[in-house]
Motif scaffolding. Sequence first.
Motif, PDB file in Angstrom:
ATOM      1  N   PHE A  85       0.822  -1.214   0.000  1.00  0.00           N
ATOM      2  CA  PHE A  85       0.000   0.000   0.000  1.00  0.00           C
ATOM      3  C   PHE A  85       0.857   1.266   0.000  1.00  0.00           C
ATOM      4  O   PHE A  85       0.349   2.361   0.221  1.00  0.00           O
ATOM      5  CB  PHE A  85      -0.938  -0.001   1.212  1.00  0.00           C
ATOM      6  N   ASN A  86       2.132   1.146  -0.283  1.00  0.00           N
ATOM      7  CA  ASN A  86       3.027   2.311  -0.296  1.00  0.00           C
ATOM      8  C   ASN A  86       2.559   3.400  -1.260  1.00  0.00           C
ATOM      9  O   ASN A  86       2.779   4.577  -1.007  1.00  0.00           O
ATOM     10  CB  ASN A  86       4.450   1.905  -0.673  1.00  0.00           C
ATOM     11  N   ASP A  87       1.941   3.004  -2.368  1.00  0.00           N
ATOM     12  CA  ASP A  87       1.531   3.971  -3.385  1.00  0.00           C
ATOM     13  C   ASP A  87       0.176   4.609  -3.097  1.00  0.00           C
ATOM     14  O   ASP A  87      -0.242   5.503  -3.821  1.00  0.00           O
ATOM     15  CB  ASP A  87       1.500   3.305  -4.767  1.00  0.00           C
ATOM     16  N   GLU A  88      -0.483   4.139  -2.051  1.00  0.00           N
ATOM     17  CA  GLU A  88      -1.783   4.709  -1.668  1.00  0.00           C
ATOM     18  C   GLU A  88      -1.584   6.189  -1.344  1.00  0.00           C
ATOM     19  O   GLU A  88      -0.615   6.569  -0.696  1.00  0.00           O
ATOM     20  CB  GLU A  88      -2.330   3.950  -0.449  1.00  0.00           C
ATOM     21  N   LYS A  89      -2.487   7.024  -1.792  1.00  0.00           N
ATOM     22  CA  LYS A  89      -2.349   8.475  -1.613  1.00  0.00           C
ATOM     23  C   LYS A  89      -2.781   8.951  -0.230  1.00  0.00           C
ATOM     24  O   LYS A  89      -2.128   9.770   0.382  1.00  0.00           O
ATOM     25  CB  LYS A  89      -3.164   9.199  -2.680  1.00  0.00           C
ATOM     26  N   GLU A  90      -3.882   8.436   0.272  1.00  0.00           N
ATOM     27  CA  GLU A  90      -4.465   8.908   1.528  1.00  0.00           C
ATOM     28  C   GLU A  90      -3.813   8.220   2.726  1.00  0.00           C
ATOM     29  O   GLU A  90      -3.786   6.987   2.806  1.00  0.00           O
ATOM     30  CB  GLU A  90      -5.970   8.636   1.557  1.00  0.00           C
ATOM     31  N   SER A  91      -3.324   9.004   3.668  1.00  0.00           N
ATOM     32  CA  SER A  91      -2.652   8.439   4.852  1.00  0.00           C
ATOM     33  C   SER A  91      -3.596   7.627   5.723  1.00  0.00           C
ATOM     34  O   SER A  91      -3.183   6.634   6.321  1.00  0.00           O
ATOM     35  CB  SER A  91      -2.023   9.557   5.683  1.00  0.00           C
ATOM     36  N   ASN A  92      -4.865   8.029   5.783  1.00  0.00           N
ATOM     37  CA  ASN A  92      -5.805   7.246   6.588  1.00  0.00           C
ATOM     38  C   ASN A  92      -5.989   5.854   5.997  1.00  0.00           C
ATOM     39  O   ASN A  92      -6.067   4.870   6.731  1.00  0.00           O
ATOM     40  CB  ASN A  92      -7.136   7.971   6.779  1.00  0.00           C
ATOM     41  N   ASN A  93      -6.011   5.744   4.677  1.00  0.00           N
ATOM     42  CA  ASN A  93      -6.105   4.422   4.040  1.00  0.00           C
ATOM     43  C   ASN A  93      -4.834   3.613   4.269  1.00  0.00           C
ATOM     44  O   ASN A  93      -4.888   2.394   4.445  1.00  0.00           O
ATOM     45  CB  ASN A  93      -6.383   4.557   2.543  1.00  0.00           C
ATOM     46  N   LYS A  94      -3.690   4.289   4.267  1.00  0.00           N
ATOM     47  CA  LYS A  94      -2.425   3.609   4.537  1.00  0.00           C
ATOM     48  C   LYS A  94      -2.403   3.065   5.967  1.00  0.00           C
ATOM     49  O   LYS A  94      -1.942   1.950   6.206  1.00  0.00           O
ATOM     50  CB  LYS A  94      -1.240   4.550   4.344  1.00  0.00           C
ATOM     51  N   LEU A  95      -2.906   3.850   6.914  1.00  0.00           N
ATOM     52  CA  LEU A  95      -2.939   3.394   8.309  1.00  0.00           C
ATOM     53  C   LEU A  95      -3.836   2.176   8.469  1.00  0.00           C
ATOM     54  O   LEU A  95      -3.483   1.218   9.162  1.00  0.00           O
ATOM     55  CB  LEU A  95      -3.413   4.520   9.228  1.00  0.00           C
ATOM     56  N   ILE A  96      -4.993   2.204   7.834  1.00  0.00           N
ATOM     57  CA  ILE A  96      -5.905   1.059   7.904  1.00  0.00           C
ATOM     58  C   ILE A  96      -5.253  -0.171   7.270  1.00  0.00           C
ATOM     59  O   ILE A  96      -5.307  -1.268   7.822  1.00  0.00           O
ATOM     60  CB  ILE A  96      -7.263   1.401   7.256  1.00  0.00           C
ATOM     61  N   ALA A  97      -4.617   0.021   6.116  1.00  0.00           N
ATOM     62  CA  ALA A  97      -3.927  -1.089   5.444  1.00  0.00           C
ATOM     63  C   ALA A  97      -2.788  -1.620   6.305  1.00  0.00           C
ATOM     64  O   ALA A  97      -2.572  -2.838   6.381  1.00  0.00           O
ATOM     65  CB  ALA A  97      -3.407  -0.628   4.081  1.00  0.00           C
ATOM     66  N   LEU A  98      -2.075  -0.718   6.969  1.00  0.00           N
ATOM     67  CA  LEU A  98      -0.987  -1.139   7.860  1.00  0.00           C
ATOM     68  C   LEU A  98      -1.534  -1.969   9.022  1.00  0.00           C
ATOM     69  O   LEU A  98      -0.911  -2.941   9.449  1.00  0.00           O
ATOM     70  CB  LEU A  98      -0.221   0.075   8.374  1.00  0.00           C
ATOM     71  N   GLY A  99      -2.714  -1.621   9.503  1.00  0.00           N
ATOM     72  CA  GLY A  99      -3.363  -2.418  10.544  1.00  0.00           C
ATOM     73  C   GLY A  99      -3.685  -3.819  10.064  1.00  0.00           C
ATOM     74  O   GLY A  99      -3.443  -4.805  10.770  1.00  0.00           O
ATOM     75  N   GLU A 100      -4.230  -3.932   8.845  1.00  0.00           N
ATOM     76  CA  GLU A 100      -4.527  -5.250   8.263  1.00  0.00           C
ATOM     77  C   GLU A 100      -3.244  -6.052   8.088  1.00  0.00           C
ATOM     78  O   GLU A 100      -3.185  -7.249   8.391  1.00  0.00           O
ATOM     79  CB  GLU A 100      -5.203  -5.088   6.893  1.00  0.00           C
ATOM     80  N   TRP A 101      -2.235  -5.398   7.571  1.00  0.00           N
ATOM     81  CA  TRP A 101      -0.943  -6.037   7.346  1.00  0.00           C
ATOM     82  C   TRP A 101      -0.393  -6.562   8.668  1.00  0.00           C
ATOM     83  O   TRP A 101       0.048  -7.706   8.760  1.00  0.00           O
ATOM     84  CB  TRP A 101       0.006  -5.018   6.710  1.00  0.00           C
ATOM     85  N   SER A 102      -0.431  -5.712   9.698  1.00  0.00           N
ATOM     86  CA  SER A 102       0.130  -6.067  11.009  1.00  0.00           C
ATOM     87  C   SER A 102      -0.583  -7.264  11.626  1.00  0.00           C
ATOM     88  O   SER A 102       0.059  -8.142  12.208  1.00  0.00           O
ATOM     89  CB  SER A 102       0.043  -4.868  11.959  1.00  0.00           C
ATOM     90  N   LYS A 103      -1.901  -7.285  11.523  1.00  0.00           N
ATOM     91  CA  LYS A 103      -2.673  -8.386  12.102  1.00  0.00           C
ATOM     92  C   LYS A 103      -2.238  -9.726  11.520  1.00  0.00           C
ATOM     93  O   LYS A 103      -2.071 -10.707  12.247  1.00  0.00           O
ATOM     94  CB  LYS A 103      -4.170  -8.159  11.855  1.00  0.00           C
ATOM     95  N   ASN A 104      -1.997  -9.764  10.242  1.00  0.00           N
ATOM     96  CA  ASN A 104      -1.605 -11.019   9.603  1.00  0.00           C
ATOM     97  C   ASN A 104      -0.127 -11.329   9.780  1.00  0.00           C
ATOM     98  O   ASN A 104       0.260 -12.496   9.813  1.00  0.00           O
ATOM     99  CB  ASN A 104      -2.015 -10.985   8.129  1.00  0.00           C
ATOM    100  N   TYR A 141      -9.668   3.432  16.492  1.00  0.00           N
ATOM    101  CA  TYR A 141      -9.191   4.808  16.466  1.00  0.00           C
ATOM    102  C   TYR A 141      -9.886   5.573  15.353  1.00  0.00           C
ATOM    103  O   TYR A 141     -10.107   5.044  14.265  1.00  0.00           O
ATOM    104  CB  TYR A 141      -7.676   4.849  16.252  1.00  0.00           C
ATOM    105  N   ASP A 142     -10.206   6.836  15.632  1.00  0.00           N
ATOM    106  CA  ASP A 142     -10.813   7.705  14.637  1.00  0.00           C
ATOM    107  C   ASP A 142      -9.693   8.278  13.775  1.00  0.00           C
ATOM    108  O   ASP A 142      -8.787   8.950  14.278  1.00  0.00           O
ATOM    109  CB  ASP A 142     -11.585   8.823  15.342  1.00  0.00           C
ATOM    110  N   ILE A 143      -9.750   8.011  12.488  1.00  0.00           N
ATOM    111  CA  ILE A 143      -8.685   8.435  11.592  1.00  0.00           C
ATOM    112  C   ILE A 143      -9.262   9.408  10.569  1.00  0.00           C
ATOM    113  O   ILE A 143     -10.182   9.081   9.835  1.00  0.00           O
ATOM    114  CB  ILE A 143      -8.079   7.237  10.837  1.00  0.00           C
ATOM    115  N   ASN A 144      -8.707  10.582  10.539  1.00  0.00           N
ATOM    116  CA  ASN A 144      -9.050  11.572   9.521  1.00  0.00           C
ATOM    117  C   ASN A 144      -7.810  11.810   8.688  1.00  0.00           C
ATOM    118  O   ASN A 144      -6.684  11.657   9.156  1.00  0.00           O
ATOM    119  CB  ASN A 144      -9.487  12.883  10.174  1.00  0.00           C
ATOM    120  N   ASN A 145      -8.014  12.202   7.468  1.00  0.00           N
ATOM    121  CA  ASN A 145      -6.867  12.446   6.596  1.00  0.00           C
ATOM    122  C   ASN A 145      -6.393  13.884   6.790  1.00  0.00           C
ATOM    123  O   ASN A 145      -6.885  14.807   6.160  1.00  0.00           O
ATOM    124  CB  ASN A 145      -7.240  12.159   5.139  1.00  0.00           C
ATOM    125  N   THR A 146      -5.433  14.058   7.677  1.00  0.00           N
ATOM    126  CA  THR A 146      -4.867  15.374   7.971  1.00  0.00           C
ATOM    127  C   THR A 146      -3.351  15.274   7.923  1.00  0.00           C
ATOM    128  O   THR A 146      -2.791  14.181   7.778  1.00  0.00           O
ATOM    129  CB  THR A 146      -5.284  15.845   9.384  1.00  0.00           C
TER     130      THR A 146
END
Length: 179
Positions: A85-104, A141-146
């Motif tokens: 997900f390195n190429d994902e533009k939105e940081s909130n989407n990257k954080l969510i993807a990192l959570g999925e990645w971490s769980k597995n 966690y509440d994640i906003n793209n800021t």
Amino acid sequence: MDLLQINLKTFLSDIESPFSINEVCGYLSGFAASNQPVDSYFSALEMYFSNESEPHKKQPDYKIVIDSITFIKQSIGNGLPIFPFNDEKESNNKLIALGEWSKNFILSINFLIQRKLLKNTLDYQEILHDLTEISKVGHNYDINNTDETDQHYIEISNYVLSAVNHIYSVSREDSATND
């Protein structure tokens, strides 16, 4: 997305896997970081990917999985990016993807520890604890793209990469000592 990730996505689609590319890459990264031979954890790959309860589904060809593990291991060893997900533009989407990645990633590391393929050290337990918290990012966690989210992603992803590199280095030393 590189060719290997495209092939892995095709593989997941072909076997009708319920897992996302982020989840699968996290799972495979744990095995790659362990420096263990594939045959020592192949049963975990079979549990994760095959669906023997539904024989009508296409059963996996593990070549792409093994190639992916090899590629991830080389990337870790060379300090290259390992997140799909390195190429994902939105940081909130990257954080969510990192959570999925971490769980597995945690799943595969726990498998390796249970099978005594990795030592159950305090360092590993602390890493697994931290990654468990990271895996909850999309739910707890509440994640906003800021701009602050961008900074959080950078800090958290750097920690995760550092943890993966630590496991890789320690397991490499351990496997060299055992030879």
